[in-house]
Write an enzyme that holds these catalytic residues in place. Sequence first.
Site, short mmCIF file in Angstrom:
data_model
loop_
_atom_site.label_atom_id
_atom_site.label_comp_id
_atom_site.label_asym_id
_atom_site.label_seq_id
_atom_site.Cartn_x
_atom_site.Cartn_y
_atom_site.Cartn_z
CD1 TRP A 1 -25.09 14.65 -15.07
CD2 TRP A 1 -24.88 15.45 -17.16
NE1 TRP A 1 -23.76 14.71 -15.36
CE2 TRP A 1 -23.59 15.20 -16.63
CE3 TRP A 1 -25.00 15.95 -18.45
CZ2 TRP A 1 -22.42 15.43 -17.35
CZ3 TRP A 1 -23.83 16.19 -19.17
CH2 TRP A 1 -22.56 15.93 -18.62
CD GLU B 1 -31.70 15.29 -13.43
OE1 GLU B 1 -31.45 16.49 -13.25
OE2 GLU B 1 -31.53 14.73 -14.53
CG ASP C 1 -29.59 12.01 -9.44
OD1 ASP C 1 -29.21 12.70 -8.48
OD2 ASP C 1 -28.93 11.87 -10.49
CD GLN D 1 -28.04 20.17 -10.67
OE1 GLN D 1 -28.68 21.20 -10.78
NE2 GLN D 1 -27.22 19.75 -11.62
CE LYS E 1 -24.34 18.27 -9.77
NZ LYS E 1 -23.13 18.81 -10.31
NE ARG F 1 -27.53 24.73 -13.79
CZ ARG F 1 -26.81 23.63 -13.95
NH1 ARG F 1 -27.41 22.46 -13.97
NH2 ARG F 1 -25.51 23.68 -14.10
C1 LIG Z 1 -28.89 15.24 -11.20
C2 LIG Z 1 -27.44 14.84 -11.26
N1 LIG Z 1 -27.10 13.60 -10.89
C3 LIG Z 1 -25.84 13.18 -10.92
C4 LIG Z 1 -24.83 14.02 -11.33
C5 LIG Z 1 -23.43 13.51 -11.38
O1 LIG Z 1 -22.75 13.92 -10.25
P1 LIG Z 1 -21.15 13.90 -10.25
O2 LIG Z 1 -20.73 14.89 -11.27
O3 LIG Z 1 -20.83 14.31 -8.84
O4 LIG Z 1 -20.73 12.52 -10.55
C6 LIG Z 1 -25.13 15.32 -11.70
C7 LIG Z 1 -24.06 16.23 -12.14
O5 LIG Z 1 -24.26 17.26 -12.70
C8 LIG Z 1 -26.46 15.75 -11.68
O6 LIG Z 1 -26.81 16.99 -12.04
#
Ligand SMILES: Cc1ncc(COP(=O)(O)O)c(C=O)c1O
Length: 437
Positions: A129, A201, A234, A237, A263, A397
């Site tokens: 995501w 991630e 990324d 989180q 975030k 989670r």
């Molecule tokens: C790992 C990760 N990257 C990017 C995003 C996207 O972030 P945003 O919702 O602030 O655009 C999320 C959102 O859940 C995320 O979990």
Amino acid sequence: MSDGRDLLLRYAGEFADVVIERAEGSWVRTTDGRRILDFTSGQMCATLGHSHPAILAAMQDAGSRMIHLYSGFIGTDVLALAKELMAVLPPALSRAMFLSTGGEANEAALRLAKLHTGGHEVLAFTGSWHGMTAGAASSTYSAGHRGYGPALAGSMVLPTPNAYRCPIRHCRDRCDLACLDVGFELADAQSTGAPAAVIAEPLLSVGGIVPLPPGYLAQLRRHCDARGMLLILDEAQTGLGRVGRMFAFERDGVVPDVLTLSKTLGGGLPLAATITSAEIEQDAFDKGFLHFTSHVSDPLPAAIGRAVLQTVVDERLAERAAALGERLRLGLEELRARHEPVGDVRGAGLMLGVELVQDRDSRVPDPVFGTAVTERCLELGLNVNIVKFPALGSVLRLAPPLTVSEPDLDLGLEILDRALSDAAASGGSRRLAARRA
Ligand SMILES: Cc1ncc(COP(=O)(O)O)c(C=O)c1O
């Protein structure tokens, strides 16, 4: 009479059946006076807890000086935040830009990678995501692809290295990295010779709380280097202490070419960062890099980011997340010993997942039971999410604020324990009723 929710556009299924009027620390309070312990830290952003005094003070102070500027002007807080972030990052990550959301930060990272490499092919995990803007959404495979037309050309998947659910049905409870090598072989076969980046991630969240197996990042780095692709990590989180370290990539000592933060950086306000090396920044600049938004380099969010970072450092919240995470993990393991549907407990620091299965042998996910557990938790005063996209399992989670008190952590475990029992009992009586009917 309607409470007004029929006026809202539903963006992700139905809304929860509560209306919130206050959020403070690890708790939120509903309009009908119920208190709910928030084990999702809002949308995984409020790592300091809701409305932390340091954030409120920064809002007051920065807001009284400046909120927003022409995007070509740079304010003092932006310069200071860049400096303060570099102080906790490896020297290779030395150029930052500040945006609003995670999707935007990843969009900028992907645009940088394309301009720098001249390619456009991007690999991302099947359980990824990365956001809802077009480029980030093209590399988001956990959900959201169907019904919105073509993804960007060159978007390709890498199998999520989930040792509990091996994506290539090869390992069980360990990962020998075969899925990574196979993933690249498939990508090579599809490539038109224009590789740009892998975006990943370091601990997949929506993908089912999946930490990358030991050695995975180093091997991923080698695959990227061999093809001239940039490695984008990324840490929306995982960054800023959540996993028991300042950044998740530190576990493996593999430094990405581009790091995105969002975030947790704003602690609940919209702030994101795309950070890269001096060399990549210079090359992109020379090629005319463009990523202009209305709120790029806004001063108010930058001041909030400074307050968040300073609090994480001063209050040693990464160490706290490691210690409390161990306490939470032990509690969850204890629940696993008593509740048959708990198939697996995994994660890092205060970002833990509880995988719910129909039986431990087959490991068939149980999203119906999972939903019953989260609904019962909410009734009992605990907010936990369930990640239940098909093929990714059915995973609770647990991610309370890093400032959560020990009694609140234990209370969350007690509620979850009761919800697991209650959901099993009501599921059992439903099954009995169905058999009798
Ligand atoms: C790992 C990760 N990257 C990017 C995003 C996207 O972030 P945003 O919702 O602030 O655009 C999320 C959102 O859940 C995320 O979990």
